[in-house]
Design a protein around this motif. Sequence first.
Motif, PDB file in Angstrom:
ATOM      1  N   PHE A   1      -4.949   4.312   4.428  1.00 46.53           N
ATOM      2  CA  PHE A   1      -5.943   3.496   3.744  1.00 46.53           C
ATOM      3  C   PHE A   1      -6.900   2.826   4.729  1.00 46.53           C
ATOM      4  O   PHE A   1      -8.129   2.890   4.568  1.00 46.53           O
ATOM      5  CB  PHE A   1      -5.254   2.435   2.887  1.00 46.53           C
ATOM      6  CG  PHE A   1      -6.168   1.331   2.440  1.00 46.53           C
ATOM      7  CD1 PHE A   1      -7.273   1.593   1.642  1.00 46.53           C
ATOM      8  CD2 PHE A   1      -5.933   0.016   2.831  1.00 46.53           C
ATOM      9  CE1 PHE A   1      -8.129   0.563   1.235  1.00 46.53           C
ATOM     10  CE2 PHE A   1      -6.773  -1.006   2.439  1.00 46.53           C
ATOM     11  CZ  PHE A   1      -7.880  -0.736   1.635  1.00 46.53           C
TER      12      PHE A   1
ATOM     13  N   THR B   1      -4.209   3.901  -3.874  1.00 48.31           N
ATOM     14  CA  THR B   1      -4.065   3.077  -2.667  1.00 48.31           C
ATOM     15  C   THR B   1      -2.935   2.063  -2.763  1.00 48.31           C
ATOM     16  O   THR B   1      -2.134   1.929  -1.834  1.00 48.31           O
ATOM     17  CB  THR B   1      -5.382   2.320  -2.393  1.00 48.31           C
ATOM     18  OG1 THR B   1      -6.421   3.270  -2.127  1.00 48.31           O
ATOM     19  CG2 THR B   1      -5.255   1.387  -1.202  1.00 48.31           C
TER      20      THR B   1
ATOM     21  N   TYR C   1       0.839  -1.192   0.000  1.00 50.94           N
ATOM     22  CA  TYR C   1       0.000   0.000   0.000  1.00 50.94           C
ATOM     23  C   TYR C   1       0.877   1.246   0.000  1.00 50.94           C
ATOM     24  O   TYR C   1       1.964   1.245   0.575  1.00 50.94           O
ATOM     25  CB  TYR C   1      -0.921   0.019   1.215  1.00 50.94           C
ATOM     26  CG  TYR C   1      -1.820  -1.191   1.295  1.00 50.94           C
ATOM     27  CD1 TYR C   1      -3.000  -1.251   0.564  1.00 50.94           C
ATOM     28  CD2 TYR C   1      -1.478  -2.285   2.090  1.00 50.94           C
ATOM     29  CE1 TYR C   1      -3.822  -2.367   0.627  1.00 50.94           C
ATOM     30  CE2 TYR C   1      -2.296  -3.402   2.155  1.00 50.94           C
ATOM     31  CZ  TYR C   1      -3.460  -3.444   1.417  1.00 50.94           C
ATOM     32  OH  TYR C   1      -4.263  -4.553   1.468  1.00 50.94           O
TER      33      TYR C   1
END
Length: 640
Positions: free
Chosen positions: A301, A566, A295
Motif C-alpha cells: 500500500f 487496502t 492494512y
Amino acid sequence: MTQVTSAGSLLTKGSSKDTENLTNQIGLSGVNSSQMDVVHEFLNMTKLPDQKNEDDKHDLKSETSKLSDDSLGISNDPEDDHPSRDFLRVLHNSTDEGVAGNKKLAPKKAGEHGYDLPVSRYTSANNASLNNLQVTNAVPSSIKNEDTISPMTSPQVASPPPNSPSHISSPEFIGRNQSPHIQSSRPSTTSKGKDAANTLLNNGKPGLEQSGLSAFVNNSSTRKTPAKMKRFKGPPSVVVPISAMNDMLHQSRVSYRSTKPQWPSQAEKELLNAKTLIERAEIMEENPQIDVNVYKNFSAFTRSYELMEQALKIYIYTEGERPIFHQPELNGIYASEGWFMKLLEENKHFVTGNANKAHLFYLPFSSRILEETLYVPDSHSRRNLVQYLSSYLQNITTKYSFWNRTGGADHFLVACHDWAPAETSRIMKNCIRALCNADVKGGFQFGKDVSLPEIYVRNASNPLKNLGGKPPSQRRILAFFAGHMHGYLRPILLNYWENKDPDMKIFGKLRVEKGQMTYIQYMKSSKYCISAKGYEPYTPRVVEAIFYECVPVIISDNYIPPFFETLNWESFAVFILEKDIPNLKNILMSIPEHRYIKMQKRVRQIQKHFLWHSKPVKYDVFHMILHSIWWTKIFQMRPG
C-alpha cells in the motif's frame, strides 16, 4: 524486522498476531474451496437470469436544506436530512428499465434463509500464492487464546415481526408532483406548483431551460403508471462472508481481464512498471509509528501510494451540461461523489490537460443530481437517465478516440446514489466504478469496481465538525443504533433488542427531548456502533462510527466495505451475519476488553482515511479514493 519477498499476491500476512482478525468474523457462513469458483462466477456475472436491481424509490418531495447547524444536524441521524428511500424494483438487465414483478417475501423457516453454505474459515499462509489458499473448518490453534471470540449459534433464523415493513405493502411512489417537466427535490424558495426548471434556476443552476436536458424527460418513452403496492425486498438468497470476499478479491488479481487496448500507449507502460515496483516492495512486519495490521499489505500500500503521488495523471472531460456534470453537491449522505468531483477538478497535481499523458479518464457526473433532475415521478423507469448518459458517451466517443481505444477500461466514475450500479452496468460496463452501493450480489465486480465510502456531510463549510469521541474508559454504552425503519432488517433488530436490555441502546428514529442524549452523543459514548442495512447494503453509519471513534458493527450481508483492497477491516470492525441478530449482545460481550481497546485504537488510526478536507491532505479520503482506482487499474494490467 523486514524481509524481501514478492508482494504480488497482496495477501494479509499469516502471522499469529494477525490471525486474531479472523475472530471478528462472527457466525459467518463460509464456502469451501470446491464451491469458491461457483460463488465467484455467480457474483461477478454482469447479468443474471433472474437478477433484478432493487433500487430505492424517492418520494421526490422538496428536500429540506441539507445544510446543518447545531440546532438541526447534531441531533439527527443521517436519514433525517434526505427524502425517505422508497425503493423501486427495476430490471437490472434491461435498458428499457421496466418495472420488475413483485417477489413475495413470506417469512422463511429456519434452514431456508439462504445461509446454506457450509461453515468454514479462510486463511492465507504467510507469503502464499493465490493458488495456495488454505481452508480450515475451525478457528486455527494459533488464535485459540483469550482474544478469540467464540462463534454463536442462532436458535433460529431471525425473521421480521408480523407487523414489520417487510410484511406491509407500501406505495410505489409517495411523491405528489405529477408534472412531466424536469423535477428536482433540491431546496427551493419556489412554490411546489412551479416547474423544476425554475426550481433549479432558483438554486443556482442557470441554463437548464435552454439546455437539451428537458428532452430526456419530455421525449422519453417513459410513461407514468398507476401507483401499485410493493413489498420490501427480503434477505439475499446467497450470503458471502467477509472472508470469502477477501479470497474473491485475491483471485480477481489473476482472473480479471480488462478490455485489450486497440493500440499501445506510454501511459500503459508506466502502469506496468508501477505494478512491478509494487510487487517487489519490501514486506515490513512492523512499523514504530503505525499498526501495520490494519492494512492487508502495508508495504504494498505505501509503495503504491508513493508511486501514485509521483506518477498518476488524470484527464477530465470538459464536456457535460450542468447541473448533472461539473456541479458537485457537498452536503448530505451522497456528498462523497460531490466532494471528490470538486477536489479533483481543482487539483493541479494529478490532473493533466494532455489526454495522451493520462493514465485514467474521469467522467465527472453526479448520480444523485442525475436522479434529481431527470427522474420522472411515477414512471418507475430510469430509461431516460440511462439515455442521457448514453448521449454523453456518444458525444465524447465521437469527439475523441480515448474511450474507443480501450472500450472505456481506462475511464472511471465516482457515484454514491443507490441507482448508480444499474444505470452504468451496461453503458459503462468496462469502466472502473467507485460505488457506495457495493453489493456482491448487486453487480459489483472484484478487480474492476471499488467500494466508495458513504460519508454524511452535515456541514460543507466544516466537514470535520464534532470529530472524535470519548476515550474507551468513558464509553458506558455497549451498543447503539438509531434510524428509520428502512428495509427488512432494521425491524428485526428492533424486535429483538429495542427496550430489551439497558446495555443495548437500540432505537427507531431518535426523538430527542430536553435533557436527553442526541444521536451524536450516543455515537461518542458507545463502545460499539451498529451499522444495520436499510434499503441497500450500504449506510453512512459505517463511516460515522469511525468519525466518532466507535468500533463499527456491520450487519449487512454481502456488503463490501470501503477501500476493501487496502484495509484489513476485520482488525478494527465486527461483522455479524443478519441471521445472528438474536445473539448480538452475547457476541459483543464475548470480545475481551483488551481486544476492544486495541480495535478502538485502530479505528482512531484509520480515521484519517475517511475525512474530507477543503484542501486534500496525505492519506485522506480524497487520496484513498484515488488510490483505490489507481490500485485497481494497476492490477488490471497484463504484459503484452
